[in-house]
Design a protein around this motif. Structure first.
Motif, PDB file in Angstrom:
ATOM      1  N   SER A 106       0.666  11.770   1.838  1.00  0.00           N
ATOM      2  CA  SER A 106       0.766  11.077   2.538  1.00  0.00           C
ATOM      3  C   SER A 106      -0.160  10.044   3.307  1.00  0.00           C
ATOM      4  O   SER A 106      -1.479  10.379   3.050  1.00  0.00           O
ATOM      5  CB  SER A 106       2.106  11.012   3.859  1.00  0.00           C
ATOM      6  N   ALA A 107      -0.360   9.035   3.654  1.00  0.00           N
ATOM      7  CA  ALA A 107      -1.237   8.108   4.175  1.00  0.00           C
ATOM      8  C   ALA A 107      -1.867   9.076   5.614  1.00  0.00           C
ATOM      9  O   ALA A 107      -2.730   9.025   5.444  1.00  0.00           O
ATOM     10  CB  ALA A 107      -0.541   6.764   5.120  1.00  0.00           C
ATOM     11  N   LEU A 134       0.757   4.164  -2.747  1.00  0.00           N
ATOM     12  CA  LEU A 134       0.832   5.686  -2.219  1.00  0.00           C
ATOM     13  C   LEU A 134       1.564   6.656  -2.888  1.00  0.00           C
ATOM     14  O   LEU A 134       1.332   7.453  -3.500  1.00  0.00           O
ATOM     15  CB  LEU A 134       1.177   5.945  -0.884  1.00  0.00           C
ATOM     16  N   GLY A 153       0.910  -1.413   0.250  1.00  0.00           N
ATOM     17  CA  GLY A 153       0.254   0.207  -0.010  1.00  0.00           C
ATOM     18  C   GLY A 153       0.981   0.800   0.320  1.00  0.00           C
ATOM     19  O   GLY A 153       0.873   2.371  -0.605  1.00  0.00           O
ATOM     20  N   HIS A 154       1.360   0.977   0.884  1.00  0.00           N
ATOM     21  CA  HIS A 154       2.753   2.360   1.042  1.00  0.00           C
ATOM     22  C   HIS A 154       3.424   2.629  -0.470  1.00  0.00           C
ATOM     23  O   HIS A 154       3.370   3.414  -1.092  1.00  0.00           O
ATOM     24  CB  HIS A 154       3.778   2.252   1.185  1.00  0.00           C
TER      25      HIS A 154
END
Lengths: 309, 332, 274
Positions: free
Chosen positions: C125-126, B6, B2-3
């Motif tokens: 960012s998350a 992103l 997931g990182h």
């Protein structure tokens, strides 16, 4: 000691010019809360009006006091009219818009005058109109005589300039504080809505304010033009900005403040440039501006207006 | 995983833009459309200037009239670096690559110093009201110029010449993309909303927990940084760095772009930048009349349509699907 | 959604004085508010009620005296800091973000609870994305509480007046306060709107467990909703107590209706001679 006095004379000389221009800024800001960016260029138009009038009257060939007076008053009237026209067509329609809009329009008018006067000529003549970017010689209304009291260089131009400037400032002081119009002008600057409700013709007061301020700017321009060799379409830029700083320093919207501000700036420029860094002369005004706005934004005589939450 | 996803999505605009710009450069080179390419590059620089100024004037509702001053800070910083490093091969890299590395570093350095200047100017000024702030920023613009003109190290009035021509269509294009991405992401975030709130009603924003001074300074700093980027790109295009490029007139030109496009509209700024740049080129014959027409445009615009071409609207507002996505914070 | 209930006062105002040049707008103002209390502040126009609000919320720094929030002295702190400490307010003249949508208005109020910083927003960012989701969710909840869910995407300036007032309350609530200060929330409303507002205010207090301080002119609204009252006149508190007690206090009657009324009705104010 003579140096000190010389700077004093020069400082007062240039300071009274700044003061005359600053009065226009401060009066307009007072009634409209608008920084009239075009004011410095009205000053420039004053100088050129004088030039055209002087040539028309043949001041070059046969100078006389009477003609000088005609040129002086004539230019003031022309600029007064110009001020009224600018207000009527560029600022009045924006009376109820956010101030940013009027500010941008003022910048537009300023550029229009500056660059308009630099256009290639449309009407030919000794000095064509528009005059174009080349500097033009301004005729001397009377022969220059130099004195040297106490070793200080003073010319009759300096004395006349100082006398006229001070005279005009006293006259304005009288108008603003001792006439019905002056009271109306001050009423509009406090609260134009209520002033209108009290029966004051706000539009007319504003028009006359512009006329007064522009007339004074023209006077300043002529006093300068008489003793400097040339005039050009961009001559209003720097004095305009400096006079604005003077107005802010004295408290923008405050008439005596503008006069004091002009004198202080003139003297500051002379002394700092004279004793210290002469190439930074033009930067002194900006430094003064930043200092005033950071430490006392309301200026010397200004009132701090608090916002009601 | 997931990182990684992103990161990829974060860099997507740049990854898409790069090949497009490369292709465009190749096409223009093939047809030898050098002057068109030059105008296009100037237009992209204008986009960077207009969008970055819009962050302060449009999003935050402050009136900054000194954008050219920050351009100057960035430009001179970058110029000093590239001139000093000229001919040197960094890290033993081949000359072509080394030049690009130096240029990147120069631009970044320019952005940092410009940001610093933005901070220094913004901190004391931002408690001033509307027209006063305008005058102070104008004052700083002129002070920066006066200081440059009196500093031998910066070349004084003649400036720094002999700059290498490093700016290419790819560089200005990527710079413009970076600016647009910055603006878009800012306005779609809670920080951007804080700026808009300050514009709408500063007292209320403060009462709702927004550090208004802190945010005004942030807007100023970010805006100044990108002005510095534009400055660095500009001087490496015209290969000259003089104070005359960064006067208050230049600041006004940027303000006109922003106002014409609409304060608060990124789309408007982009379109206005292109319209004005290409319009100026079209009027090249009537050079003397250019400024007069410009000023008349300004006056007429303020009298008839002060909100500009786009007001505060964006193209992405026209697409309802995108709008819903934006409302959900761009997730999924 | 409820604030923890404790016995410590949420707000303590001790001898707060606001002096503007020669004018003493507020004089030795004292007020304590405990969690879940509903207190009303009344007084004639110009009595200093909004000035008191402004002193409490940090718009003004008290000339003298202390303001304490949950025991912590907040004098002279910026309004945004005081908001973070737990005081939210609405304004006498509605101060919505007019060109923003209803949901954006409320989202701004959620801003101070964000986790991710300024620069994180640029790299998406998350943390910043999670912030956006939680802010949006929270804003939607508060819109729903005030019955404005279907007005989500309307520009604030296009909303009818009553909804604008409710939106301002939703926005203030979204900051997550311990004390909600409402400045004339019923102004400009008709009778039925005022009744709904009363119920809404009580509901908010019950559901969110916060203290509410309300300035109001409409006696029915303020008497109907307040557990106790504070009466200001010319910057001084002239009476305190339950609504029943205050409405009969001669000093209060005099402040509103004047001493001629008192004379006519043969009411005397104790301690001042008849």
């Amino acid at each position: 000691m003579t140096e000190f006095l010389q700077h004093l004379v020069n400082g007062l000389s240039v300071g009274t010019i700044y003061a005359l221009i600053a009065l226009g800024y401060t009066m307009v800001y007072g009634v409209l809360k608008l920084i009239n960016f075009a004011h410095g260029d009205v000053y420039m138009v004053g100088a050129f009006s004088g030039l055209y009038l002087a040539r028309g009257l043949g001041v070059d060939q046969s100078p006389s006091l009477f003609k000088a007076l005609l040129v002086f008053v004539g230019s003031m009237l022309i600029c007064a009219a110009l001020g009224v026209i600018i207000e009527r067509f560029a600022y009045r329609p924006l009376r109820h818009q956010p101030r940013l809009t009027a500010l941008i329009t003022a910048i537009g008018v300023s550029f229009l005058l500056e660059y308009g006067f630099q256009l290639p000529p449309m009407v030919q003549g000794g000095v064509p109109f528009p005059p174009g970017p080349t500097p033009r010689f301004f005729p001397e209304p009377f022969p220059r005589v130099d004195f040297e009291p106490f070793g200080v260089h003073v010319s009759n131009y300096d004395i006349v300039s100082l006398a006229v400037a001070i005279g005009l400032m006293f006259a304005l002081q009288f108008v603003v504080y001792r006439t019905k119009f002056g009271t109306a002008m001050r009423a509009v600057s406090f609260d134009s809505g209520v002033a209108g409700l009290m029966g004051i013709n706000v539009n007319r007061v504003i028009s006359w304010t512009f006329a007064l301020g522009s007339g004074l700017a023209a006077a300043a321009a002529l006093l300068v033009a008489g003793s400097r060799p040339t005039i050009n379409p961009l001559m209003g830029l720097l004095p305009g900005i400096k006079a604005f700083v003077a107005a802010v320093f004295g408290g923008i919207g405050n008439v005596p403040g503008a006069m004091v501000g002009g004198l202080v700036l003139g003297l500051a420029e002379e002394y700092v440039a004279g004793y210290a860094l002469s190439s930074y002369r033009d930067g002194i005004a900006f430094a003064m501006l930043i200092l005033v706005l950071l430490f006392r934004p309301a200026g010397l005589f200004g009132r701090v207006r608090a916002e009601k939450v | 995983m997931g990182h990684l996803k992103l990161v990829f999505r974060s860099l997507l605009p740049f990854l898409l833009a790069l090949p497009v710009l490369w292709a465009a450069t190749a096409v223009l080179a093939h047809f030898e459309m050098w002057s068109f390419q030059y105008i296009l590059m100037m237009a992209f620089i204008d986009v960077i200037l207009a969008v970055s100024l819009n962050v302060v004037n449009g999003f935050t509702g402050q009136f900054s009239l000194g954008h050219a001053g920050f351009m100057a800070v960035g430009a001179y910083t970058a110029a000093k670096i590239t001139v000093a490093m000229r001919g040197m091969d960094v890290l033993g890299l081949p000359p072509g690559v080394s030049d690009q590395v130096v240029f990147s570093a120069a631009l970044v350095a320019g952005m940092l110093t410009a940001a610093g200047a933005g901070f220094l100017v913004g901190m004391p000024s931002l408690r001033l009201r509307g027209d006063y702030l305008a005058i102070v920023t104008l004052g700083f613009n002129e002070i920066i110029r006066v200081v440059i003109e009196n500093t031998p190290f910066l070349g004084q009035a003649t400036g720094i010449s002999g700059l290498p021509r490093r700016t290419t269509l790819v560089w200005v294009g990527m710079g413009a993309v970076a600016t647009l991405v910055m603006a878009r992401r800012l306005v779609g975030s809670t920080h951007g909303r804080a700026l808009l709130a300050i514009r709408e009603d500063e007292v209320a924003a403060e009462a709702m927990g927004v550090d208004t001074t802190g945010y005004k300074v942030r807007a100023f700093v970010i805006s100044a940084a990108f002005a510095g980027l534009a400055g660095g790109l500009l001087v490496h295009l015209i290969q000259l760095c003089t104070p005359r490029s960064f006067t208050f007139v230049k600041s006004i030109e940027v303000v006109v772009m922003v106002v014409l496009g609409g304060l608060g509209s990124v789309t408007g700024s982009v379109i206005a930048a292109f319209v004005l740049r290409f319009g100026v080129e079209a009027l090249r014959e009537a050079q003397q009349y250019r400024m007069v027409l410009y000023s008349m445009l300004l006056i007429v615009l303020m009298l008839t349509r002060p909100t500009g071409l786009f007001g505060t609207r964006e193209i992405w507002d026209l697409l309802p699907r995108l709008r819903r996505r934006r409302a959900e914070g761009g997730a999924q | 959604m409820s604030a923890p209930v404790s016995e410590n006062p949420v707000l303590e105002a001790r001898k707060v004085t606001m002096q503007f040049g020669g004018l003493k707008a507020l004089s030795e103002f004292e007020l304590d508010l405990r969690p879940r209390e509903l207190v009303g502040m009344i007084g004639p126009n110009g009595a200093g009620k909004t000035t008191a609000f402004n002193a409490i919320t940090g718009v003004y720094a008290p000339t003298s005296g202390d303001v304490l929030v949950s025991g912590e002295r907040v004098n002279g702190q910026r309004p945004y800091a005081i908001c973070k400490k737990g005081i939210a307010r609405t304004f006498q003249n509605i101060r919505l973000f007019k060109d923003l949508t209803a949901i954006d208005n409320v989202r701004v109020a959620c801003h101070h609870r964000r986790q991710a910083g300024f620069t994180a927003a640029f790299i998406r960012s998350a943390a910043s994305l999670a912030d956006e989701r939680s802010i949006t969710r929270r804003a939607e909840e508060y819109l729903a509480v005030m019955g404005l869910a279907d007005r989500r995407d309307e520009l604030a300036r296009n909303l009818p007046y009553g909804e604008q007032r409710r939106l301002e309350i939703a926005r203030a609530l979204a900051t997550g306060p311990k004390l909600l200060c409402l400045d004339e929330p019923a102004a400009g409303m008709n009778a039925s709107e005022k009744v709904s507002l009363l119920e809404l205010i009580r509901k908010i207090r019950d559901d969110f467990g916060l203290a509410i301080l309300i300035i109001e002119h409409d006696m029915r609204v303020v008497m109907g909703v307040s557990e106790r009252l504070v009466v200001l006149d010319h910057g001084i508190i002239i009476s305190r107590g339950t609504p029943e007690k205050v409405r009969k206090d001669p000093k209060v009657i005099e402040a509103y209706l004047g001493d001629a009324y008192l004379a006519e009705k043969h009411i005397s104010v104790p301690g001042e001679g008849a």
